[in-house]
Write a protein that holds these residues in place. Sequence first.
Motif, PDB file in Angstrom:
ATOM      1  N   UNK A 243      -3.877   1.954  11.840  1.00 12.00           N
ATOM      2  CA  UNK A 243      -4.508   2.636  12.962  1.00 12.00           C
ATOM      3  C   UNK A 243      -5.601   1.997  13.342  1.00 12.00           C
ATOM      4  N   UNK A 244      -5.940   2.015  14.586  1.00 11.57           N
ATOM      5  CA  UNK A 244      -7.234   1.187  15.205  1.00 11.57           C
ATOM      6  C   UNK A 244      -7.588   2.055  16.455  1.00 11.57           C
ATOM      7  N   UNK A 245      -8.940   2.102  16.591  1.00 11.68           N
ATOM      8  CA  UNK A 245      -9.467   2.737  17.570  1.00 11.68           C
ATOM      9  C   UNK A 245      -9.982   2.079  18.499  1.00 11.68           C
ATOM     10  N   UNK A 352       1.209  -5.637  13.060  1.00 12.22           N
ATOM     11  CA  UNK A 352       1.339  -4.537  12.150  1.00 12.22           C
ATOM     12  C   UNK A 352       2.825  -4.711  11.379  1.00 12.22           C
ATOM     13  N   UNK A 353       2.864  -5.263  10.406  1.00 12.42           N
ATOM     14  CA  UNK A 353       3.993  -5.444   9.654  1.00 12.42           C
ATOM     15  C   UNK A 353       4.073  -4.357   8.289  1.00 12.42           C
ATOM     16  N   UNK A 354       5.277  -4.002   7.855  1.00  9.46           N
ATOM     17  CA  UNK A 354       5.339  -3.210   6.607  1.00  9.46           C
ATOM     18  C   UNK A 354       6.721  -3.473   6.048  1.00  9.46           C
ATOM     19  N   UNK A 355       6.698  -3.483   4.658  1.00 12.19           N
ATOM     20  CA  UNK A 355       8.022  -4.006   3.877  1.00 12.19           C
ATOM     21  C   UNK A 355       8.068  -2.900   2.860  1.00 12.19           C
ATOM     22  N   UNK A 356       9.289  -2.326   3.091  1.00 11.67           N
ATOM     23  CA  UNK A 356       9.704  -1.083   2.164  1.00 11.67           C
ATOM     24  C   UNK A 356      10.291  -1.724   0.838  1.00 11.67           C
ATOM     25  N   UNK A 357       9.998  -1.205  -0.301  1.00  7.25           N
ATOM     26  CA  UNK A 357      10.760  -1.695  -1.362  1.00  7.25           C
ATOM     27  C   UNK A 357      11.169  -0.428  -2.071  1.00  7.25           C
ATOM     28  N   UNK A 363       7.657   1.709  -2.639  1.00  2.24           N
ATOM     29  CA  UNK A 363       6.558   0.783  -2.326  1.00  2.24           C
ATOM     30  C   UNK A 363       6.712   0.677  -0.973  1.00  2.24           C
ATOM     31  N   UNK A 364       5.500   0.747  -0.360  1.00  4.97           N
ATOM     32  CA  UNK A 364       5.373   0.346   1.109  1.00  4.97           C
ATOM     33  C   UNK A 364       4.126  -0.553   1.222  1.00  4.97           C
ATOM     34  N   UNK A 365       4.308  -1.734   1.624  1.00  9.64           N
ATOM     35  CA  UNK A 365       3.300  -2.817   1.719  1.00  9.64           C
ATOM     36  C   UNK A 365       2.971  -2.839   3.418  1.00  9.64           C
ATOM     37  N   UNK A 366       1.678  -2.668   3.711  1.00 10.65           N
ATOM     38  CA  UNK A 366       1.438  -2.839   5.049  1.00 10.65           C
ATOM     39  C   UNK A 366       0.280  -3.844   5.354  1.00 10.65           C
ATOM     40  N   UNK A 367       0.319  -4.845   6.322  1.00 13.63           N
ATOM     41  CA  UNK A 367      -0.631  -5.628   6.685  1.00 13.63           C
ATOM     42  C   UNK A 367      -0.732  -5.698   8.258  1.00 13.63           C
ATOM     43  N   UNK A 393     -10.733  -6.975  13.022  1.00 12.54           N
ATOM     44  CA  UNK A 393     -10.117  -5.861  12.179  1.00 12.54           C
ATOM     45  C   UNK A 393      -8.831  -6.044  11.391  1.00 12.54           C
ATOM     46  N   UNK A 394      -8.827  -5.608  10.257  1.00 14.47           N
ATOM     47  CA  UNK A 394      -7.735  -5.964   9.217  1.00 14.47           C
ATOM     48  C   UNK A 394      -7.528  -4.728   8.315  1.00 14.47           C
ATOM     49  N   UNK A 395      -6.272  -4.662   7.938  1.00 16.89           N
ATOM     50  CA  UNK A 395      -5.827  -3.635   6.965  1.00 16.89           C
ATOM     51  C   UNK A 395      -4.767  -3.982   6.202  1.00 16.89           C
TER      52      UNK A 395
END
Length: 533
Positions: A243-245, A352-357, A363-367, A393-395
């Motif tokens: 999320x980003x405002x 915004x990338x996600x990896x589902x394992x 497991x969900x990795x988000x960057x 900004x980074x998450x």
Amino acid sequence: MKRQITSMLAGLVLAAGSAFGASPAAAAEPVPVEFGTDWHDPLTAAPAIEKPDTRSCEVTVAEAQFRDFKPYRGSYAPPMECGDRWSKVVLRLDGKVKGRQYDRLGYLRMGGVEVFRTSTPEPSVDGITWSVEKDVTHYSDTLRREQPVEMLIGNVVDETYTGVIDVKVTLTFYAAKGSTKAAETPDKVLPLEGATLTTPRNSERIVAEVYATGSGGGCEEYWYLTVPDAAPYSCKADKGPYREVQVKVDGRLAGIAAPFPNVWTGGWSNPFLWYVVPAPRAFDVKPIEYDLTPFAGILNDGREHRVEVSVAGLPEGQSGWSTPTNVLVWQDEGSEHVTGALTKHDQNDLSNSTTITPGSLNRLDTKGGHRLTVVGYVNTSHGRVETTVSRTVANTSAHHWTEDENTDALTSRWDDDETVTVDGRGPARVAHTHRVYTMDGKTTIGTDNRLRTVLTLGDRADTSVVRAGKRISWSRLDDTYTGDATWTLGVPRDQRHAVGTSNERYRLDGSAGCYDRTLRTEQGVLTQDRTGC
């Protein structure tokens, strides 16, 4: 897991609380083996607001009992005895509630300006009291005139949820006298209404503040736990938890920020974590600030402009966020019209990338992240002033859960790095702030139906101001909460056998001095209250 827990919680009496104010000494009573029906009054490790030793005047702004979603409406008139240029203005909310009730979100608006956003504790049967103080001096422009008042803490009272939220809000004005000077405050405070804004034509500095919160109820209250549609989890959100405002001026991106991951007093399915010590910012929601001064030359043309606030990552058409916004304006007394221009606008593509394992433990990795730099100048009566605002900004997060969601864990970090450079009227002034928010928690439900949550939250910020190559001020904040609580689901209150510990350490170092306070609790008893640097 959240849906399962929510249905179980509906029939339980849940209690939690928080207060901001004077800090009592650590409790002398023995620590019980489990939570009882009452506990120490809530408190926080944050420092109290410093108040000047000058004449003060108190005004009651609102006094109401909230039973439903009907706002309190009243009127406000400034005190005449303390003048109209104050050294400080302090808002104080005193509240009480007893019975059975969820945590509720609330706001206070004066003349349409949002001056306070909060949430409430969940009460015990015997009842709890809490208080919150906030420095609202920078709203002095609003407070100098009679204003309509609107306050709402949306609530439901029925045969099951019996807690009526009873609050009183006051403002205390501290006069300026002798060496205690009047505070320097914005010349205008404008509520953003209907996404349109007209600023005074001689505005030389413009700052927007956004009270951004994921609303109570629904998955956006736990937006940091949401997953893409393809992942097998109960809370979906298209591309996941990033999320980003954002603030846009006439359709052009003008500001970006990482939202603070608020946790309310029922958060993480375990209100026993929050009975004495709340999560950071839970009862005093701080607004996100955006320096829009590079756009002043555009906004100063006397016309109406479109200023929009949105949350990137929120699925299109989905509700769940509240973003009330004020615009603070400083004017050039020596000019009728301050001209200027936006000279640079540079941004990268939002990532915004996600990896589902998948597996027995999914497991969900988000960057994700974003970068924006804007530059603009204004021609003032004291010369040309150029403002550069750069923000990144980074998450990153790692979310683990089992198929039944009886194990649910998250490790996440948000970075918000901002530099504002003002060049004009002498050597350039460079203000840098690096904010870091962290969340590391795990909830499990065992075969004995015991729910346990272990959680650490961090609210950190490093700030510095440099002029002519010399650091003229700096500060370092570290507000860390840790908690560990366990209770039995689906049983009457007297059979829950709840136990829990919590700890908060609030450290603030800097050119203005040092503050360091630690609170510890066990089964609702305050076992340590230590202050010292």
